[in-house]
Motif scaffolding. Structure first.
Motif, short mmCIF file in Angstrom:
data_model
loop_
_atom_site.label_atom_id
_atom_site.label_comp_id
_atom_site.label_asym_id
_atom_site.label_seq_id
_atom_site.Cartn_x
_atom_site.Cartn_y
_atom_site.Cartn_z
N PRO A 198 0.81 -1.24 0.00
CA PRO A 198 0.00 0.00 0.00
C PRO A 198 0.84 1.28 0.00
CG PRO A 198 -0.52 -1.46 1.88
CD PRO A 198 0.78 -1.91 1.30
N GLN A 199 2.13 1.15 -0.22
CA GLN A 199 2.98 2.35 -0.16
C GLN A 199 3.50 2.77 -1.54
OE1 GLN A 199 5.90 1.78 2.98
NE2 GLN A 199 4.33 1.32 4.50
N MET A 200 2.80 2.32 -2.59
CA MET A 200 3.24 2.71 -3.95
C MET A 200 3.13 4.21 -4.15
SD MET A 200 2.02 -0.22 -6.60
CE MET A 200 3.31 0.14 -7.78
N GLN A 201 2.20 4.86 -3.42
CA GLN A 201 2.06 6.32 -3.53
C GLN A 201 2.59 7.03 -2.28
OE1 GLN A 201 -2.16 6.18 -4.80
NE2 GLN A 201 -1.46 7.03 -6.76
N VAL A 202 3.43 6.28 -1.53
CA VAL A 202 4.16 6.87 -0.40
C VAL A 202 5.64 7.02 -0.78
CG1 VAL A 202 4.89 6.54 2.00
CG2 VAL A 202 2.59 5.85 1.30
N THR A 217 2.52 7.85 5.57
CA THR A 217 2.15 6.44 5.42
C THR A 217 0.79 6.13 6.04
OG1 THR A 217 4.50 6.04 5.55
CG2 THR A 217 3.08 4.12 5.71
N PHE A 218 0.59 6.60 7.27
CA PHE A 218 -0.69 6.30 7.94
C PHE A 218 -1.85 7.08 7.32
CE2 PHE A 218 1.44 4.97 12.23
CZ PHE A 218 1.86 3.79 11.64
N VAL A 219 -1.56 8.08 6.52
CA VAL A 219 -2.62 8.76 5.77
C VAL A 219 -2.95 7.95 4.51
CG1 VAL A 219 -3.24 10.89 4.56
CG2 VAL A 219 -1.87 10.99 6.68
N GLU A 220 -1.92 7.61 3.77
CA GLU A 220 -2.11 6.90 2.50
C GLU A 220 -2.76 5.52 2.71
OE1 GLU A 220 -1.80 7.86 -0.52
OE2 GLU A 220 -2.13 5.86 -1.42
N GLU A 221 -2.32 4.82 3.73
CA GLU A 221 -2.82 3.45 3.91
C GLU A 221 -4.32 3.42 4.21
OE1 GLU A 221 -0.43 0.75 6.23
OE2 GLU A 221 1.39 1.21 5.11
N GLN A 222 -4.88 4.55 4.68
CA GLN A 222 -6.33 4.60 4.95
C GLN A 222 -7.13 4.41 3.66
OE1 GLN A 222 -7.64 7.85 7.53
NE2 GLN A 222 -5.57 8.00 8.37
#
Ligand code: GUN
Ligand code: FE
Length: 448
Positions: free
Chosen positions: A80-84, A100-105
């Motif tokens: 889930p970190q492809m856009q992190v 990270t904790f924003v994107e993974e939501q």
């Protein structure tokens, strides 16, 4: 019957190279043939003899003068970190909280998870990575999307829903009970289906309560054949916070030991700032320390002490991985290059034979999967890549002066990336050259 015969220069390891001239550690066939039948390697050796033993109607692909190796293995990566990846953060905890904790939501959304899963597999294959141990997000649906995509691709993958119930935004927290239940459901639905493996995945000590760590330990006891993946001793502030949260533990490593989370199936990302006691605890339990050089440099986490861990009376088992999106490249070649530099800064060397051992058989052994991936041995799965050390004008020019296999490998790791991966076979099927023509992940938004 689906039979394909590849011709090229075969390279596969039989053991960890003791030195740069350790010719017994690998098998090299200058005019080699590799026969794959129904997804498995059926024969490998001199081209003429493999050809003679092949079915008359075998499809042949001539990859000369390129190298043919087992597919690369990435034992620590966050899908889930492809856009992190490439987020401008200072250090680990800021990076996690700010990006990270924003994107993974966003992975609560099944369509988003599906789209990114498809893009993720494209990217792995483009870079020659045929197996990964991946963290999904806290949402079970993200792991469902990941495993469904793996089924479509025919890949051997390890992955888990991240368990995290504190020190994170509400939308990214499970509970000890739901983490346990959902991991069990994933095991029932996906483990052993196709080539998929479910991993028990407590994110790290900071984001799991004692109750959740106990749930992870219970899963590890109930399913001792499953991998456990987590993070250990990456960053000074992370270590200090962990000590505050678990004052009863002797040190960070002891937190995991107390919940029964160390052992030969345990993959511990980073392991940078370990005491001697901790290193010995890893060694004695057979746990694997996963070196993530591009991430450690990018987040300024520290320098992995390879010699200290591998040079102990009982060595710590070591793997090497990208850790995308803390890591900055999907390429195991780029990862080796940065790993080499991390060791150089400490007066250590990683010779090119050992490097390529690490990202093939070495990582397969770290995952306990050397019976099916990581070599070109007969009977193992047909996950194979083709490498071109002259892939760019600059590489081609440098190749003019290359005289040995070790020099060619070193050039590949120092200058190579996805452009040096000329073809990838997953379970005996061409997978890289078909990416563009299939139109998979054409960036159109909602997925496939
Ligand atoms: N520690 C806990 N979560 C993470 C993560 O997503 N990436 C890295 N590099 N370290 C972590
Ligand atoms: Fe990580």
């Amino acid at each position: 019957m689906n039979a394909i015969l590849l011709r090229g220069r075969l390279l596969s390891f039989v053991d960890r190279p003791a030195a740069i001239d350790d010719a017994r550690s690998y098998r090299y066939e200058s005019d080699g043939g590799l026969l794959m039948v129904d997804g498995r390697i059926a024969a490998s050796g001199p081209y003429a003899s493999v050809k003679a033993s092949s079915p008359a109607d075998v499809e042949e692909v001539d990859h000369r003068p390129h190298l043919i190796l087992p597919g690369f293995i990435d034992p620590h990566v966050h899908f889930p970190q492809m856009q992190v990846i490439a987020s401008y953060a200072g250090s680990l905890l800021e990076w996690l909280n700010t990006y990270t904790f924003v994107e993974e939501q966003r992975f609560a959304d099944q369509d988003h998870a599906g789209r990114i899963a498809s893009a993720f597999f494209d990217e792995l294959i483009r870079h020659g990575t045929t197996t990964a141990a991946a963290y999904c997000s806290v949402h079970k649906a993200s792991a469902d999307a990941f495993f469904a995509e793996s089924m479509r691709r025919g890949t051997c993958m390890i992955a888990g829903k991240v368990m995290m119930d504190r020190n994170a935004p509400d939308a990214l927290r499970d509970t000890a009970e739901s983490a346990y239940d959902e991991t069990r459901a994933l095991i029932a639905e996906w483990h052993g289906k196709g080539r998929n493996h479910v991993a028990i995945t407590p994110r790290f000590a900071i984001t799991s309560s004692r109750e959740e760590m106990e749930a992870a330990g219970a899963l590890a006891r109930e399913f001792p054949h499953l991998h456990v993946q987590t993070h250990l001793s990456e960053n000074a502030a992370e270590i200090a916070f962990t000590r505050e949260l678990y004052p009863e533990a002797a040190d960070y490593t002891d937190v995991y030991a107390r919940f029964g989370l160390l052992g030969p199936k345990s993959l511990l990302g980073h392991c940078i700032h370990l005491s001697d006691r901790e290193a010995d605890a890893l060694a004695e339990s057979g746990s694997v320390a996963v070196f993530c050089p591009t991430s450690n440099l990018f987040l300024g986490s520290g320098l992995f002490d390879h010699a200290r861990l591998s040079g102990r009376p009982t060595p710590v088992r070591i793997a090497i991985a990208t850790d995308v999106g803390g890591g900055t490249s999907y390429s195991m070649l780029r990862t080796l290059d940065e790993g080499y530099k991390v060791l150089q800064l400490q007066g250590q060397r990683l010779n090119p034979l050992e490097s390529f051992y690490r990202i093939t058989l070495g990582n397969a052994r770290a995952l306990g999967l050397e019976g099916s991936i990581g070599t070109l041995n007969t009977g193992t799965d047909g996950d194979v890549i083709v490498l071109d050390a002259s892939a760019t004008p600059a590489m081609r020019l440098r190749m003019e002066t290359v005289a040995t296999l070790a020099e060619e490998l070193f050039l590949l790791q120092t200058m190579g990336d996805d452009r040096a991966v000329s073809e990838v076979y997953v379970a005996g099927n061409a997978a890289k050259s078909v990416l563009a023509t299939n139109g998979i992940n054409n960036g159109s938004g909602t997925g496939r």
